[in-house]
Design an enzyme around this catalytic site. Structure first.
Site, PDB file in Angstrom:
ATOM      1  N   HIS A  37       1.614   4.460  -2.979  1.00 30.72           N
ATOM      2  CA  HIS A  37       1.634   5.936  -2.980  1.00 30.72           C
ATOM      3  C   HIS A  37       2.835   6.467  -3.767  1.00 30.72           C
ATOM      4  O   HIS A  37       2.722   7.439  -4.512  1.00 30.72           O
ATOM      5  CB  HIS A  37       1.697   6.473  -1.543  1.00 30.72           C
ATOM      6  CG  HIS A  37       0.427   6.295  -0.772  1.00 30.72           C
ATOM      7  ND1 HIS A  37      -0.807   6.666  -1.265  1.00 30.72           N
ATOM      8  CD2 HIS A  37       0.190   5.795   0.475  1.00 30.72           C
ATOM      9  CE1 HIS A  37      -1.742   6.403  -0.352  1.00 30.72           C
ATOM     10  NE2 HIS A  37      -1.164   5.867   0.703  1.00 30.72           N
ATOM     11  N   ASP A  96      -5.053   7.455  -1.588  1.00 32.72           N
ATOM     12  CA  ASP A  96      -5.838   6.595  -0.712  1.00 32.72           C
ATOM     13  C   ASP A  96      -7.258   6.481  -1.241  1.00 32.72           C
ATOM     14  O   ASP A  96      -7.765   7.363  -1.941  1.00 32.72           O
ATOM     15  CB  ASP A  96      -5.854   7.166   0.716  1.00 32.72           C
ATOM     16  CG  ASP A  96      -4.568   6.864   1.466  1.00 32.72           C
ATOM     17  OD1 ASP A  96      -4.167   5.686   1.492  1.00 32.72           O
ATOM     18  OD2 ASP A  96      -3.970   7.806   2.011  1.00 32.72           O
ATOM     19  N   HIS A 149       0.835  -1.212   0.000  1.00 34.35           N
ATOM     20  CA  HIS A 149       0.000   0.000   0.000  1.00 34.35           C
ATOM     21  C   HIS A 149       0.868   1.261   0.000  1.00 34.35           C
ATOM     22  O   HIS A 149       0.667   2.160  -0.830  1.00 34.35           O
ATOM     23  CB  HIS A 149      -0.918  -0.016   1.227  1.00 34.35           C
ATOM     24  CG  HIS A 149      -1.692   1.236   1.456  1.00 34.35           C
ATOM     25  ND1 HIS A 149      -3.035   1.342   1.152  1.00 34.35           N
ATOM     26  CD2 HIS A 149      -1.321   2.450   1.952  1.00 34.35           C
ATOM     27  CE1 HIS A 149      -3.451   2.578   1.446  1.00 34.35           C
ATOM     28  NE2 HIS A 149      -2.435   3.265   1.941  1.00 34.35           N
ATOM     29  N   GLU A 150       1.810   1.324   0.911  1.00 35.21           N
ATOM     30  CA  GLU A 150       2.643   2.528   1.019  1.00 35.21           C
ATOM     31  C   GLU A 150       3.494   2.718  -0.245  1.00 35.21           C
ATOM     32  O   GLU A 150       3.667   3.842  -0.714  1.00 35.21           O
ATOM     33  CB  GLU A 150       3.512   2.473   2.281  1.00 35.21           C
ATOM     34  CG  GLU A 150       2.740   2.405   3.606  1.00 35.21           C
ATOM     35  CD  GLU A 150       1.789   3.574   3.839  1.00 35.21           C
ATOM     36  OE1 GLU A 150       1.920   4.607   3.167  1.00 35.21           O
ATOM     37  OE2 GLU A 150       0.890   3.446   4.693  1.00 35.21           O
TER      38      GLU A 150
HETATM   39 ZN   LIG Z   1      -2.324   5.299   2.296  1.00 34.75          ZN
END
Ligand SMILES: [Zn+2]
Length: 189
Positions: free
Chosen positions: A118, A124, A114-115
């Site tokens: 980015h 998000d 997830h990170e």
């Molecule tokens: Zn996030």
């Protein structure tokens, strides 16, 4: 007469070969893939997790390749408390911070992918859907899915291909910090 036909045949063959050569030599699109060197020297507990996350992104996308310890496009840190977050400086560049306390509650691999998402241009999307990687902690601690959806993966591929409009591209490539993706659990008592 024979030699004239012969010259024509040779010229025609040369033209056909040249045409074929151009076709083979220039596959399209000719986008240059970006190598994103990630460094885990500051996240020794999560080096293996980072490698798994890199493989997931590499398998799901085109136009980019995450490679371990060949440089410092992406520095990965482990921290204790404060929350996991990502600090993107530009597309494919930045820092990821993994909170060891959150990684004991949520899937560390899901946090990592997830990170990194980015850094790869995704915002998000807290819709609670475990099938969506960028839903982060909104899908709860039971959600361990570390894979981007097809839509998410294709978005990343398009960003790195440079095929999106300037407006679409700027929303995913600018300098930005992404925090609070993993809500703290309610403590009992
Ligand atoms: Zn996030």
């Amino acid at each position: 007469m024979n030699s004239r036909i012969g010259r024509f045949a040779v010229a025609a063959l040369a033209t056909a070969t040249a045409t074929l050569g151009v076709t083979v030599a220039n596959p399209s699109p000719a986008a240059a893939a970006m190598t994103i060197c990630y460094n885990t020297s500051q996240a020794p507990s999560y080096a293996s997790i980072a490698n798994q996350a890199a493989s997931i992104w590499n398998d799901a996308t085109t136009n980019l390749t995450l490679t371990a310890n060949c440089g410092t496009n992406l520095r990965i840190y482990q921290i204790t408390g404060g929350g996991s977050y990502a600090q993107r400086t530009s597309l494919g560049n930045g820092r990821v911070y993994i909170d060891t306390q959150q990684a004991a509650q949520y899937s560390p691999l899901r946090i990592m992918t997830h990170e990194i998402g980015h850094i790869l241009g995704l915002p998000d999307n807290y819709n609670g859907n475990c099938a969506i990687l960028m839903s982060g902690g909104s899908a709860g601690t039971s959600c361990t899915n570390p894979y981007p959806s097809t839509t998410e993966a294709n978005r990343v591929s398009s960003l790195f291909a440079g095929t999106l409009s300037a407006t679409e591209r700027s929303s995913g490539t600018g300098s930005q910090v992404f925090r609070d993706s993993w809500p703290a659990l309610l403590t009992v008592g």
